[in-house]
Write a protein that holds these residues in place. Structure first.
Motif, mmCIF file in Angstrom:
data_model
loop_
_atom_site.group_PDB
_atom_site.id
_atom_site.type_symbol
_atom_site.label_atom_id
_atom_site.label_comp_id
_atom_site.label_asym_id
_atom_site.label_seq_id
_atom_site.Cartn_x
_atom_site.Cartn_y
_atom_site.Cartn_z
ATOM 1 N N VAL A 50 -4.809 19.377 -3.812
ATOM 2 C CA VAL A 50 -4.953 18.664 -2.552
ATOM 3 C C VAL A 50 -6.342 18.978 -2.009
ATOM 4 C CG1 VAL A 50 -4.052 18.364 -0.213
ATOM 5 C CG2 VAL A 50 -2.477 18.845 -2.091
ATOM 6 N N LYS A 51 -7.168 17.937 -1.853
ATOM 7 C CA LYS A 51 -8.542 18.122 -1.377
ATOM 8 C C LYS A 51 -8.775 17.296 -0.122
ATOM 9 C CE LYS A 51 -10.889 17.039 -5.099
ATOM 10 N NZ LYS A 51 -12.047 16.894 -6.013
ATOM 11 N N ALA A 52 -9.537 17.870 0.811
ATOM 12 C CA ALA A 52 -9.956 17.146 2.009
ATOM 13 C C ALA A 52 -11.260 17.782 2.479
ATOM 14 C CB ALA A 52 -8.896 17.222 3.099
ATOM 15 N N GLY A 53 -12.344 17.011 2.442
ATOM 16 C CA GLY A 53 -13.648 17.582 2.799
ATOM 17 C C GLY A 53 -13.981 18.746 1.884
ATOM 18 N N ARG A 54 -14.254 19.893 2.465
ATOM 19 C CA ARG A 54 -14.588 21.073 1.669
ATOM 20 C C ARG A 54 -13.374 21.963 1.387
ATOM 21 N NH1 ARG A 54 -20.386 23.170 4.279
ATOM 22 N NH2 ARG A 54 -21.541 21.226 3.915
ATOM 23 N N SER A 55 -12.224 21.512 1.810
ATOM 24 C CA SER A 55 -10.993 22.278 1.576
ATOM 25 C C SER A 55 -10.348 21.843 0.266
ATOM 26 C CB SER A 55 -9.995 22.061 2.716
ATOM 27 O OG SER A 55 -10.549 22.427 3.964
ATOM 28 N N ARG A 56 -9.823 22.823 -0.460
ATOM 29 C CA ARG A 56 -9.166 22.531 -1.738
ATOM 30 C C ARG A 56 -7.974 23.473 -1.902
ATOM 31 N NH1 ARG A 56 -10.868 20.792 -7.158
ATOM 32 N NH2 ARG A 56 -9.588 21.859 -8.712
ATOM 33 N N PHE A 57 -6.815 22.901 -2.230
ATOM 34 C CA PHE A 57 -5.597 23.688 -2.419
ATOM 35 C C PHE A 57 -4.972 23.308 -3.757
ATOM 36 C CE2 PHE A 57 -6.281 22.693 2.023
ATOM 37 C CZ PHE A 57 -6.145 23.909 2.674
ATOM 38 N N THR A 58 -4.493 24.302 -4.480
ATOM 39 C CA THR A 58 -3.788 24.069 -5.741
ATOM 40 C C THR A 58 -2.358 24.544 -5.593
ATOM 41 O OG1 THR A 58 -5.829 24.408 -6.989
ATOM 42 C CG2 THR A 58 -3.778 24.474 -8.222
ATOM 43 N N LEU A 59 -1.410 23.630 -5.827
ATOM 44 C CA LEU A 59 0.006 23.916 -5.634
ATOM 45 C C LEU A 59 0.746 23.896 -6.971
ATOM 46 C CD1 LEU A 59 0.759 21.636 -2.538
ATOM 47 C CD2 LEU A 59 0.659 24.132 -2.545
ATOM 48 N N SER A 60 1.763 24.755 -7.063
ATOM 49 C CA SER A 60 2.635 24.717 -8.230
ATOM 50 C C SER A 60 3.513 23.470 -8.149
ATOM 51 C CB SER A 60 3.506 25.967 -8.283
ATOM 52 O OG SER A 60 4.342 26.021 -7.136
ATOM 53 N N THR A 61 4.027 23.032 -9.277
ATOM 54 C CA THR A 61 4.890 21.847 -9.309
ATOM 55 C C THR A 61 6.130 22.131 -10.143
ATOM 56 O OG1 THR A 61 3.922 20.888 -11.314
ATOM 57 C CG2 THR A 61 2.831 20.366 -9.222
ATOM 58 N N LEU A 62 7.126 21.293 -9.934
ATOM 59 C CA LEU A 62 8.302 21.262 -10.798
ATOM 60 C C LEU A 62 8.519 19.808 -11.211
ATOM 61 C CD1 LEU A 62 10.713 23.670 -8.868
ATOM 62 C CD2 LEU A 62 9.633 24.098 -11.095
ATOM 63 N N PRO A 63 9.065 19.567 -12.394
ATOM 64 C CA PRO A 63 9.172 18.195 -12.914
ATOM 65 C C PRO A 63 10.028 17.291 -12.035
ATOM 66 C CG PRO A 63 9.611 19.816 -14.644
ATOM 67 C CD PRO A 63 9.582 20.562 -13.351
ATOM 68 N N ALA A 64 9.557 16.066 -11.863
ATOM 69 C CA ALA A 64 10.318 15.091 -11.082
ATOM 70 C C ALA A 64 11.648 14.769 -11.737
ATOM 71 C CB ALA A 64 9.490 13.813 -10.912
ATOM 72 N N ALA A 65 11.703 14.877 -13.065
ATOM 73 C CA ALA A 65 12.936 14.582 -13.787
ATOM 74 C C ALA A 65 14.069 15.517 -13.389
ATOM 75 C CB ALA A 65 12.696 14.661 -15.292
ATOM 76 N N ASP A 66 13.722 16.720 -12.877
ATOM 77 C CA ASP A 66 14.743 17.701 -12.491
ATOM 78 C C ASP A 66 15.186 17.548 -11.040
ATOM 79 O OD1 ASP A 66 14.442 18.698 -15.027
ATOM 80 O OD2 ASP A 66 13.149 20.363 -14.441
ATOM 81 N N PHE A 67 14.553 16.628 -10.305
ATOM 82 C CA PHE A 67 14.872 16.498 -8.883
ATOM 83 C C PHE A 67 16.211 15.781 -8.728
ATOM 84 C CE2 PHE A 67 14.434 14.911 -4.508
ATOM 85 C CZ PHE A 67 13.936 16.047 -3.883
ATOM 86 N N PRO A 68 17.161 16.371 -7.977
ATOM 87 C CA PRO A 68 18.495 15.755 -7.866
ATOM 88 C C PRO A 68 18.489 14.553 -6.924
ATOM 89 C CG PRO A 68 18.394 17.728 -6.518
ATOM 90 C CD PRO A 68 17.072 17.643 -7.236
ATOM 91 N N ALA A 69 19.311 13.602 -7.242
ATOM 92 C CA ALA A 69 19.453 12.422 -6.386
ATOM 93 C C ALA A 69 20.852 12.413 -5.795
ATOM 94 C CB ALA A 69 19.216 11.144 -7.188
ATOM 95 N N VAL A 70 20.943 12.069 -4.517
ATOM 96 C CA VAL A 70 22.245 11.887 -3.875
ATOM 97 C C VAL A 70 22.724 10.483 -4.217
ATOM 98 C CG1 VAL A 70 23.488 11.737 -1.685
ATOM 99 C CG2 VAL A 70 21.712 13.482 -1.998
ATOM 100 N N GLU A 71 23.783 10.411 -4.985
ATOM 101 C CA GLU A 71 24.272 9.103 -5.419
ATOM 102 C C GLU A 71 24.982 8.398 -4.264
ATOM 103 O OE1 GLU A 71 23.662 7.642 -8.214
ATOM 104 O OE2 GLU A 71 22.531 9.339 -9.039
ATOM 105 N N GLY A 72 24.418 7.281 -3.845
ATOM 106 C CA GLY A 72 24.999 6.561 -2.726
ATOM 107 C C GLY A 72 26.097 5.604 -3.135
ATOM 108 N N GLY A 73 25.941 4.997 -4.299
ATOM 109 C CA GLY A 73 26.929 4.019 -4.733
ATOM 110 C C GLY A 73 26.853 2.752 -3.889
ATOM 111 N N ALA A 74 27.675 1.794 -4.226
ATOM 112 C CA ALA A 74 27.679 0.527 -3.498
ATOM 113 C C ALA A 74 28.430 0.699 -2.179
ATOM 114 C CB ALA A 74 28.342 -0.552 -4.338
ATOM 115 N N GLY A 75 27.860 0.140 -1.116
ATOM 116 C CA GLY A 75 28.504 0.223 0.185
ATOM 117 C C GLY A 75 29.584 -0.831 0.329
ATOM 118 N N SER A 76 30.757 -0.436 0.782
ATOM 119 C CA SER A 76 31.843 -1.403 0.959
ATOM 120 C C SER A 76 31.702 -2.153 2.286
ATOM 121 C CB SER A 76 33.190 -0.686 0.904
ATOM 122 O OG SER A 76 33.243 0.350 1.874
#
Length: 391
Positions: free
Chosen positions: A120-146
């Motif tokens: 993440v960069k802005a002007g003279r600031s720079r930050f490096t962040l750790s990440t985790l794979p998007a494939a592992d991110f859980p989704a709340v299954e909503g299903g079809a609304g009745s």
């Protein structure tokens, strides 16, 4: 079925390729609002590390930000001024929020992903962040609304804010730890109770939807209220296990509480024969002052009614006493009754008319509080029930 493994692998390879090249630029001020909303869903302490992260996904100049705690999911969306490199990844939510808040207003943030690290960069600031794979991110299954309906955001917010304070907190009767949303005969109604008081608000307009009733958990209620800030229509879909609210800026999904809400109609006083009308502001101030010397644990105050006079007293174990005398409209037999003063103050804080009505039967029966006049056009109807205390 034989094609499934190969197709799954191909999707994973595509996702990996997209993730490694993800890149975009965005105005800091455009990112702050959706990021704050989404991060509010993320719990600080999580058993799964990825639940402390926010999912960033870029597709065709639309940046989506997703946060979840497995019960509530919130997706915020923001349009970029210029196209970037599509992809998705998860980064620590709280750290990203703190970084964006610390940057100067008006700055431009450049986000890029390389070798599993987000920059993440802005002007003279720079930050490096750790990440985790998007494939592992859980989704709340909503299903079809009745049940699906379109509502004014401001109406939904009024209904929630008029009642949410009466929800229980961590009650063993788990069905009380939420807000009951009911569609009955074309009317939209929300109800909350903790067993000692009840708050009810009914929408002013008819809704075209099938009759249904669901319990939205406490966190979902509070997060949804926080999101609603305009009059843009809100699309609401109600399913068997989930409720989903969508507009241009966000998609909110919450699991529902699996349980049966109490028969609230049964506890609303129907035959109260004593009616007190008073100035809401004056009563609120009097209760606030007497509460200072009430018992810190039980918060009890005693109300004594006589002709056009309401005498309010509070005592505590230190033998201290507070008394307020308020002029009201009341003619009838004298009556003494005790209440938790916090419950009365909560109601007086959400009623909006200058005068309020308090309907009573006797010292052992619940009180009904409401606006003294019928609601104006476009305003919800509000009713509040408070159980008495023995003092």
């Amino acid at each position: 079925m034989a094609n499934l493994p190969g197709g799954h692998t191909a999707r994973l390879l595509q996702k990996t390729e997209r993730v490694e090249n993800m890149k975009f630029s965005i105005a800091r001020d455009a990112l702050i609002k959706p990021l704050n909303l989404v991060a509010g869903v993320v719990e600080r302490r999580q058993t799964l590390p990825i639940l402390s992260n926010v999912l960033l996904a870029l597709e065709d100049k639309t940046l989506s930000l997703t946060g979840t705690d497995l019960e509530v999911e919130l997706i915020g969306r923001v349009e970029l001024d210029a196209a970037g490199v599509d992809g998705e990844v998860t980064v620590p939510a709280r750290k990203l929020v703190d970084i964006c808040k610390s940057l100067p207003e008006g700055s431009t943030i450049e986000f890029s992903l390389e070798a599993g690290k987000a920059t993440v960069k802005a002007g003279r600031s720079r930050f490096t962040l750790s990440t985790l794979p998007a494939a592992d991110f859980p989704a709340v299954e909503g299903g079809a609304g009745s049940v699906a309906l379109s509502l004014d955001q401001s109406l939904v917010k009024q209904l929630i804010d008029s009642t949410a304070f009466a929800m229980a907190q961590q009650d063993v009767r788990y069905y009380l730890n939420g807000l009951f949303l009911e569609i009955m005969g074309g009317r939209l109604r929300v109800v909350a109770t903790d067993g000692h008081r009840l708050a009810l608000a009914t929408g002013p307009a008819l809704v075209e939807a099938a009759d249904t009733g669901v319990i939205i958990p406490r966190k979902g209620v509070l997060e949804l209220s926080r999101l609603l800030d305009g009059s843009v229509p809100l699309e609401l879909a109600i399913g068997t296990n989930h409720i989903r609210a969508t507009n241009e800026q966000f998609t909110f999904t919450s699991k529902l509480v699996d349980g049966k809400f109490p028969d609230y109609e049964r506890v609303i006083p129907k035959n109260a024969d004593k009616s007190v009308i008073g100035e809401r502001g004056e009563l609120k101030q009097a209760f606030t002052r007497t509460a200072i010397l009430s018992n810190e644990k039980y918060r009890g105050v005693r109300l004594k009614l006589s002709d056009n006079i309401l005498d309010i007293t509070a005592n505590n174990p230190e033998q201290e006493q507070a008394e307020e005398v308020v002029g009201v409209q009341y003619t009838g037999a004298e009556l003494e009754i005790g209440f938790n003063v916090s419950y009365l103050l909560d109601v007086l804080s959400v009623l909006e008319q200058p005068q309020v009505r308090l309907s009573l039967s006797d010292e052992a029966s619940s009180a009904l509080l409401e606006n003294a006049e019928a609601p104006s056009e476009g305003e919800p109807e509000r009713l509040y029930v408070v159980m008495p205390m023995r003092l």
